[in-house]
Design a protein around this motif. Structure first.
Motif, PDB file in Angstrom:
ATOM      1  N   ILE A  98      -4.352   3.619  -6.765  1.00 30.16           N
ATOM      2  CA  ILE A  98      -4.105   2.654  -7.637  1.00 30.16           C
ATOM      3  C   ILE A  98      -4.933   2.901  -8.720  1.00 30.16           C
ATOM      4  O   ILE A  98      -6.136   1.997  -9.052  1.00 30.16           O
ATOM      5  CB  ILE A  98      -3.874   1.281  -7.636  1.00 30.16           C
TER       6      ILE A  98
ATOM      7  N   VAL B 277       0.612  -1.167   0.703  1.00 34.19           N
ATOM      8  CA  VAL B 277      -0.077   0.266  -0.025  1.00 34.19           C
ATOM      9  C   VAL B 277       0.887   0.970  -0.080  1.00 34.19           C
ATOM     10  O   VAL B 277       0.237   2.520  -0.911  1.00 34.19           O
ATOM     11  CB  VAL B 277      -1.195  -0.068   0.840  1.00 34.19           C
TER      12      VAL B 277
ATOM     13  N   ILE C 236      -5.877  -4.740  -5.810  1.00 30.72           N
ATOM     14  CA  ILE C 236      -4.815  -3.587  -5.956  1.00 30.72           C
ATOM     15  C   ILE C 236      -5.513  -2.706  -5.451  1.00 30.72           C
ATOM     16  O   ILE C 236      -5.534  -1.226  -5.029  1.00 30.72           O
ATOM     17  CB  ILE C 236      -4.059  -3.679  -6.653  1.00 30.72           C
ATOM     18  N   GLU C 237      -6.790  -2.217  -5.944  1.00 25.73           N
ATOM     19  CA  GLU C 237      -7.456  -1.159  -5.248  1.00 25.73           C
ATOM     20  C   GLU C 237      -7.723  -1.086  -4.698  1.00 25.73           C
ATOM     21  O   GLU C 237      -8.124  -0.184  -4.281  1.00 25.73           O
ATOM     22  CB  GLU C 237      -8.371  -1.893  -6.840  1.00 25.73           C
TER      23      GLU C 237
ATOM     24  N   ARG D  97       7.218  -1.901  -3.855  1.00 22.14           N
ATOM     25  CA  ARG D  97       6.683  -3.088  -5.493  1.00 22.14           C
ATOM     26  C   ARG D  97       7.179  -4.784  -4.566  1.00 22.14           C
ATOM     27  O   ARG D  97       6.680  -5.397  -5.463  1.00 22.14           O
ATOM     28  CB  ARG D  97       7.095  -2.981  -6.648  1.00 22.14           C
TER      29      ARG D  97
ATOM     30  N   LYS E 138       0.007   9.119  -1.426  1.00 18.37           N
ATOM     31  CA  LYS E 138       0.624   8.393  -0.793  1.00 18.37           C
ATOM     32  C   LYS E 138       0.126   9.149   0.277  1.00 18.37           C
ATOM     33  O   LYS E 138      -0.259   8.439   1.808  1.00 18.37           O
ATOM     34  CB  LYS E 138       2.014   7.403  -0.134  1.00 18.37           C
TER      35      LYS E 138
ATOM     36  N   ASN F 219       3.081  -2.850 -12.560  1.00 22.42           N
ATOM     37  CA  ASN F 219       2.873  -1.655 -13.526  1.00 22.42           C
ATOM     38  C   ASN F 219       1.306  -0.873 -12.618  1.00 22.42           C
ATOM     39  O   ASN F 219       1.659   0.888 -12.599  1.00 22.42           O
ATOM     40  CB  ASN F 219       3.006  -0.987 -15.056  1.00 22.42           C
ATOM     41  N   THR F 220       0.946  -1.333 -12.621  1.00 17.52           N
ATOM     42  CA  THR F 220      -0.490  -0.446 -13.136  1.00 17.52           C
ATOM     43  C   THR F 220      -1.024  -0.099 -11.061  1.00 17.52           C
ATOM     44  O   THR F 220      -1.373   0.738 -10.395  1.00 17.52           O
ATOM     45  CB  THR F 220      -2.306  -1.037 -12.781  1.00 17.52           C
ATOM     46  N   ALA F 221       0.284  -1.020 -10.155  1.00 19.11           N
ATOM     47  CA  ALA F 221      -0.165  -0.538  -9.050  1.00 19.11           C
ATOM     48  C   ALA F 221       0.714   0.425  -8.700  1.00 19.11           C
ATOM     49  O   ALA F 221       1.559   0.764  -7.246  1.00 19.11           O
ATOM     50  CB  ALA F 221       0.382  -1.536  -7.718  1.00 19.11           C
TER      51      ALA F 221
ATOM     52  N   LEU G  76      -6.185  -7.537  -9.671  1.00 19.95           N
ATOM     53  CA  LEU G  76      -6.643  -6.039 -10.235  1.00 19.95           C
ATOM     54  C   LEU G  76      -7.175  -4.804  -9.614  1.00 19.95           C
ATOM     55  O   LEU G  76      -7.109  -4.204  -8.344  1.00 19.95           O
ATOM     56  CB  LEU G  76      -6.598  -5.605 -11.690  1.00 19.95           C
TER      57      LEU G  76
ATOM     58  N   ILE H 173       2.176   4.382  -7.225  1.00 18.85           N
ATOM     59  CA  ILE H 173       1.319   5.404  -6.450  1.00 18.85           C
ATOM     60  C   ILE H 173       2.357   6.234  -6.338  1.00 18.85           C
ATOM     61  O   ILE H 173       3.514   6.345  -6.175  1.00 18.85           O
ATOM     62  CB  ILE H 173       1.020   4.846  -5.161  1.00 18.85           C
TER      63      ILE H 173
ATOM     64  N   LEU I 188       4.375  -6.704  -3.080  1.00 17.94           N
ATOM     65  CA  LEU I 188       3.945  -6.651  -3.960  1.00 17.94           C
ATOM     66  C   LEU I 188       4.226  -7.910  -4.611  1.00 17.94           C
ATOM     67  O   LEU I 188       3.101  -8.520  -4.994  1.00 17.94           O
ATOM     68  CB  LEU I 188       3.251  -5.780  -4.766  1.00 17.94           C
TER      69      LEU I 188
ATOM     70  N   GLY J 272       3.491   2.166  -1.700  1.00 17.01           N
ATOM     71  CA  GLY J 272       4.594   1.189  -2.194  1.00 17.01           C
ATOM     72  C   GLY J 272       5.468   0.899  -2.860  1.00 17.01           C
ATOM     73  O   GLY J 272       5.852   0.683  -3.997  1.00 17.01           O
TER      74      GLY J 272
END
Lengths: 176, 366
Positions: free
Chosen positions: B364, A14, A58-59, A18, B44, B35-37, A55, B39, A21, A16
């Protein structure tokens, strides 16, 4: 990876991270994809729903409040909702013959086990199969399965026990 | 195959593990998801504002509540807080005669005899202190405190100050509170009609007095003449009587004539003396009447002059009252920010919180 590790990675994602994730993806996607393959019986469709599920996860990740319940049940709940959304617009796939089903990778013995079990599980009801998928493919605990299915924990234990009994009978009856 | 419960669990666990698989395009999918994540740094920061929905609801409620309160916001009228009697036109009419002639006063008379009234309301949270300061200001400008009240939430001072010090006095009163916390009312009335009435009455009385004095003089003069005439006739008769008594004659006819004449003259003297007495009495009565009228008119003249002095003193005095009222914090806010502006600010804040929250939920992007 336990619930707290998953939650820690989710919090990092959350913010950021990566790598966090990516680690979640690597940990959960095999189980998720395997679950969806076994549910949908269609690799391409399963791939689409894996993508859609991630997706949506993540949203909704910033709003997800863990409270010690783990990320995995939530992810699989999203996957189940995506499957139901798909079935509302398209009929369920006809269960295919496991012998001709394009199985996943793995040792031959595992593939054999899978085929045998698939054949036996065809004799079970869809609810039983769903329970077994969530328990053994998704690797969810009983409490997590209760959250995913929105039923009582005790009910899950009883149904799981009955499903295992029926699976054992089905496997036994397949004994050559 | 061993199908004991433990074995079925093991079999199914193997089966589950066997179903674990990565999608064929796992790397591409993974890269696309990562990539779509993406932020942004700013987003933030927005993530931390999870209270935004509640903030939006709260601000909307405050805007609605403020709008509900807004129509009642009014500037104060000094009359609102005054419960003491005020100098009214009725009082003026009761003191001063009705203005004559009717109607109005000709424009050619451009004199001004302005009677000024001053009322003010001060809003403060220190009632006692400010009430004392008002009294001090009144006395400091040569004025007089006619009534005063001081309570926890309300103060009142009725005063009179010289009109030639009124400007300075009102300036000092305005300095006791900020502009928004004071409401003033100054009324002025030209007492020219009353002044003209007084002047007319005075002129009338003076004219009457002059006439009465003239009448008095004429009466006295006439009386003097009458008395003189009567006395002259009496003296003449007495003189003739004396002459006749002094006449010595042996003529019985002459004696009879003398006696008859003396008798006649005596009778005349008596009549004249009676007339004289009556004249004196009548004159005294007439004079008393005239004097009484003169005194009455002089008294009336004094009264009119007193009215005139009182009118001039009234014009030279500014009367009024100053109310001191307690003000709450909310009322202070309302003085500086009209409630509809406050409602607009709350509404804008609610909209901004809603928009930011919507952005936050789309951190996101797909």
């Amino acid at each position: 990876m336990d619930h707290y590790e998953e939650e820690s990675l989710a919090r990092k994602a959350v913010r950021g991270d990566r790598d966090a994730l990516a680690l979640l993806w690597d940990t959960l996607t095999p189980k998720l994809f395997g679950y969806l393959i076994n549910t949908l019986r269609n690799r391409a469709l399963a791939e689409d729903i894996v993508q859609t599920t991630w997706l949506r996860a993540i949203e909704g990740l910033p709003r997800f409040q863990n409270r010690g319940k783990g990320l995995r049940p939530w992810l699989f709940a999203i996957a189940r909702n995506e499957c139901r959304r798909h079935w509302r617009t398209a009929p369920r796939e006809v269960p295919l013959d496991p012998l001709t089903h394009d199985g996943g990778e793995g040792a031959e013995s595992l593939r054999d086990t899978r085929l045998i079990v698939e054949q036996a599980l065809q004799k079970l009801s869809e609810d039983d199969r769903e329970l077994l998928r969530l328990r053994y493919i998704a690797d969810l605990k009983t409490a997590d399965i209760a959250r995913v299915l929105h039923i009582n924990f005790v009910t899950v234990r009883v149904r799981l026990h009955r499903a295992l009994t029926r699976a054992r009978i089905a496997l036994t009856s397949q004994k050559p | 195959m061993n199908h004991t419960p433990r074995s079925i669990h093991t079999i199914l666990a193997e089966w589950g593990r066997a179903n674990h698989a990565l999608p064929p395009n796992n790397d591409a999918l993974k890269a696309a998801i990562l990539n779509t994540a993406s932020i942004t740094k700013g987003e933030k920061l927005l993530r931390h504002f999870s209270f935004l929905p509640w903030l939006s609801f709260t601000l909307t409620g405050l805007a609605a509540a403020t709008l509900f309160l807004a129509p009642t916001a009014q500037y104060l009228s000094p009359l609102t807080y005054s419960s003491a009697p005020r100098v009214t036109e009725e009082k003026i009419r009761s003191v001063y005669p009705e203005p004559r002639p009717y109607p109005g006063t000709p424009i050619t008379d451009r004199r001004e005899f302005l009677k000024t009234y001053y009322n003010a309301t001060l809003r403060t949270r220190r009632i006692m202190d400010l009430t004392r300061r008002v009294q001090t200001v009144v006395r400091g400008f040569g004025g007089r405190v006619d009534a005063t009240t001081a309570a926890e939430k309300f103060g009142y001072v009725a005063f009179a100050v010289p009109s030639n010090r009124f400007e300075s006095f009102s300036r000092e009163i305005r300095s006791l509170a900020p502009g928004r916390f004071i409401v003033e009312e100054t009324r002025a009335e030209n007492l020219l009609p009353q002044k003209r009435s007084i002047e007319e009455q005075e002129a009338y009385i003076k004219k009457t007095l002059a006439e009465l004095n003239a009448d008095r003089d004429k009466t006295i003069t006439a009386h003097t003449q009458t008395i003189r005439s009567l006395q002259s006739r009496i003296a003449s008769a007495n003189s003739e009587i004396a002459r006749l008594h002094a006449e010595v004659t042996d003529n019985p006819q002459r004696k009879a004539e003398i006696a008859a004449r003396v008798k006649e003259l005596t009778g005349l003297v008596g009549t004249l003396e009676s007339s004289l007495a009556r004249e004196n009495t009548a004159h005294a009565n007439r004079l008393a009447e005239i004097n009484a009228e003169i005194r009455a008119n002089e008294t009336a003249l004094e009264g009119v002059r007193a009215q005139d002095k009182e009118l001039m003193d009234t014009v030279a005095t500014v009367e009024g009252h100053i109310s001191v009222a307690w003000i709450s914090i909310l009322e202070i806010i309302r003085l500086y920010v009209p409630l509809y502006w406050l409602a607009a600010l709350f509404g804008l804040g609610a909209i901004a919180a809603f928009v930011v929250n919507r952005r936050r939920s789309r951190l996101i992007t797909l």
